[in-house]
Design a protein around this motif. Structure first.
Motif, PDB file in Angstrom:
ATOM      1  N   MET A  60      -7.059  -6.241  12.756  1.00 22.41           N
ATOM      2  CA  MET A  60      -7.215  -7.287  11.752  1.00 22.41           C
ATOM      3  C   MET A  60      -7.123  -6.730  10.331  1.00 22.41           C
ATOM      4  N   TYR A  61      -7.714  -5.542  10.120  1.00 24.51           N
ATOM      5  CA  TYR A  61      -7.720  -4.960   8.780  1.00 24.51           C
ATOM      6  C   TYR A  61      -6.371  -4.323   8.435  1.00 24.51           C
ATOM      7  N   LEU A  62      -5.669  -3.812   9.439  1.00 23.15           N
ATOM      8  CA  LEU A  62      -4.309  -3.312   9.195  1.00 23.15           C
ATOM      9  C   LEU A  62      -3.397  -4.455   8.743  1.00 23.15           C
ATOM     10  N   LEU A  63      -3.565  -5.611   9.368  1.00 19.70           N
ATOM     11  CA  LEU A  63      -2.789  -6.784   8.969  1.00 19.70           C
ATOM     12  C   LEU A  63      -3.177  -7.237   7.572  1.00 19.70           C
ATOM     13  N   LEU A  64      -4.467  -7.209   7.292  1.00 21.55           N
ATOM     14  CA  LEU A  64      -4.944  -7.603   5.963  1.00 21.55           C
ATOM     15  C   LEU A  64      -4.430  -6.641   4.898  1.00 21.55           C
ATOM     16  N   PHE A  65      -4.354  -5.355   5.224  1.00 25.36           N
ATOM     17  CA  PHE A  65      -3.811  -4.346   4.306  1.00 25.36           C
ATOM     18  C   PHE A  65      -2.372  -4.694   3.927  1.00 25.36           C
ATOM     19  N   LEU A  67      -0.930  -7.616   4.182  1.00 22.38           N
ATOM     20  CA  LEU A  67      -0.907  -8.887   3.452  1.00 22.38           C
ATOM     21  C   LEU A  67      -1.183  -8.653   1.971  1.00 22.38           C
ATOM     22  N   SER A  68      -2.108  -7.748   1.656  1.00 18.07           N
ATOM     23  CA  SER A  68      -2.415  -7.438   0.254  1.00 18.07           C
ATOM     24  C   SER A  68      -1.241  -6.731  -0.428  1.00 18.07           C
ATOM     25  N   VAL A  69      -0.588  -5.822   0.290  1.00 18.94           N
ATOM     26  CA  VAL A  69       0.609  -5.164  -0.262  1.00 18.94           C
ATOM     27  C   VAL A  69       1.663  -6.215  -0.590  1.00 18.94           C
ATOM     28  N   ASN A  70       1.857  -7.141   0.331  1.00 14.98           N
ATOM     29  CA  ASN A  70       2.845  -8.199   0.124  1.00 14.98           C
ATOM     30  C   ASN A  70       2.465  -9.103  -1.049  1.00 14.98           C
ATOM     31  N   ASP A  71       1.173  -9.418  -1.173  1.00  7.31           N
ATOM     32  CA  ASP A  71       0.710 -10.233  -2.299  1.00  7.31           C
ATOM     33  C   ASP A  71       1.016  -9.557  -3.633  1.00  7.31           C
ATOM     34  N   LEU A  72       0.839  -8.250  -3.684  1.00  4.56           N
ATOM     35  CA  LEU A  72       1.137  -7.509  -4.913  1.00  4.56           C
ATOM     36  C   LEU A  72       2.634  -7.535  -5.230  1.00  4.56           C
ATOM     37  N   ILE A  73       3.467  -7.495  -4.189  1.00  2.17           N
ATOM     38  CA  ILE A  73       4.920  -7.597  -4.400  1.00  2.17           C
ATOM     39  C   ILE A  73       5.263  -8.947  -5.017  1.00  2.17           C
TER      40      ILE A  73
END
Length: 322
Positions: A60-65, A67-73
């Motif tokens: 779950m946290y790997l996926l969240l990681f 998702l945050s990278v993608n949000d920053l993009i």
């Protein structure tokens, strides 16, 4: 201009702008810097907390990681450029920069839906098949699903831009305040864009189809399983966990719906249309880390530990200085 092609190496486009007095521009610049700084800080804190704690190296946290990278993009692709244009009133953008900005926006949109789909599947397995969860959702399996999401996203978006960039450019003025595939296509000399339009609809259907199907399927089974479960504590925990993911998905979808609705009303102010056109890369990246930080117990606990260590360190240094 339609019959005169532009040298790709020298192509410089002019972006649209907000029509507002200087006082309002200063407010808009301040809000833009505040939103971007907040989103950047919150996502980076989340990334550091997950990366630095081995106990959070779970599916779950790997996926969240990611998702945050993608949000920053996504948010970095638009907001800094818009703020810069407001601040320096220089709306010119070279073709490579325009393409990079458009790529960031489209990659962000596709990856969001694919990653949220994998997260929905993860929640489905965790709640509907808890005894088999660690067998199915191993770290290796999750990493493969994450890699597949990024590869599919890059391939589909890459073909989309390949179809657009095969045409020469004849115009230089972009109506919107940022570059995207549609804006670039309108600048080309193309007389027949049927293939581009059909492919654009195709990948939109693929991304949203996968996203909606995964969420509807997963949560239908999750709700069914929860209502069958007589253990109130387990039911409440499952629903609480899923509510976080569902809220993130709905924020993204509603941001997209708002854009469509605003452009469907001719009387809506142009500045409102332009601002809402950025909403899908402003609201999700700004709210996602806060939602997960507040709703996820493990992340809350780690954040409190980091804050406590930082506070003790500052107080210790102050005392030593005294």
């Amino acid at each position: 201009m339609r019959n005169r092609t532009i040298d790709v190496l020298d192509a410089v486009f002019t972006l649209g702008s907000f029509d507002m007095p200087p006082e309002s521009k200063h407010v808009a610049i301040f809000i833009g810097i505040l939103i971007y700084s907040s989103a950047l800080l919150c996502n980076l804190v989340l990334l550091v907390v997950i990366a630095a704690n081995r106990s959070l190296h779970e599916p779950m946290y790997l996926l969240l990681f990611n998702l945050s990278v993608n949000d920053l993009i996504g948010i970095s692709g638009i907001v800094p450029r818009v703020v810069s244009d407001l601040l320096f009133e220089d709306r010119r953008i070279a073709l490579p920069a325009c393409v990079i900005q458009a790529l960031c926006i489209h990659i962000y949109g596709g990856a969001t839906l694919l990653l949220l789909s994998v997260m929905a599947f993860d929640r489905y397995v965790a709640i509907c098949h808890p005894l088999r969860y660690h067998t199915i959702m191993t770290k290796g399996a999750v990493k493969k699903l994450i890699a597949l999401s990024w590869i599919v996203d890059f391939l589909l978006v890459g073909v989309l831009f390949g179809l657009t960039l095969r045409f020469p450019f004849c115009k230089t003025v972009i109506a919107g305040i940022y570059c995207d595939n549609v804006s670039l296509l309108r600048l080309t000399c193309a007389t027949d864009t049927t293939v581009n339009n059909v492919y654009g609809l195709f990948i939109t259907a693929v991304f949203h189809g996968i996203g909606l199907f995964s969420v509807v399927f997963s949560y239908a089974w999750i709700l069914f399983t929860c209502f069958k479960n007589k253990d109130r504590d387990s039911k409440a925990k499952a629903l609480h966990t899923c509510a976080t993911h569902l809220l993130v998905f709905l924020i993204y979808e509603f941001s997209g719906i708002i854009i469509v609705l605003v452009y469907r009303f001719p009387g809506s102010p142009p500045n409102l249309q332009k601002f809402m056109g950025m909403s899908f890369v402003i609201f999700p990246p700004s709210l996602n880390p806060i939602i997960y930080g507040v709703k996820t117990k493990e992340i809350r606990r780690k954040l409190r530990e980091v804050f406590a260590r930082t506070t003790v360190g500052i107080m210790g240094n102050s005392a030593a200085g005294v």
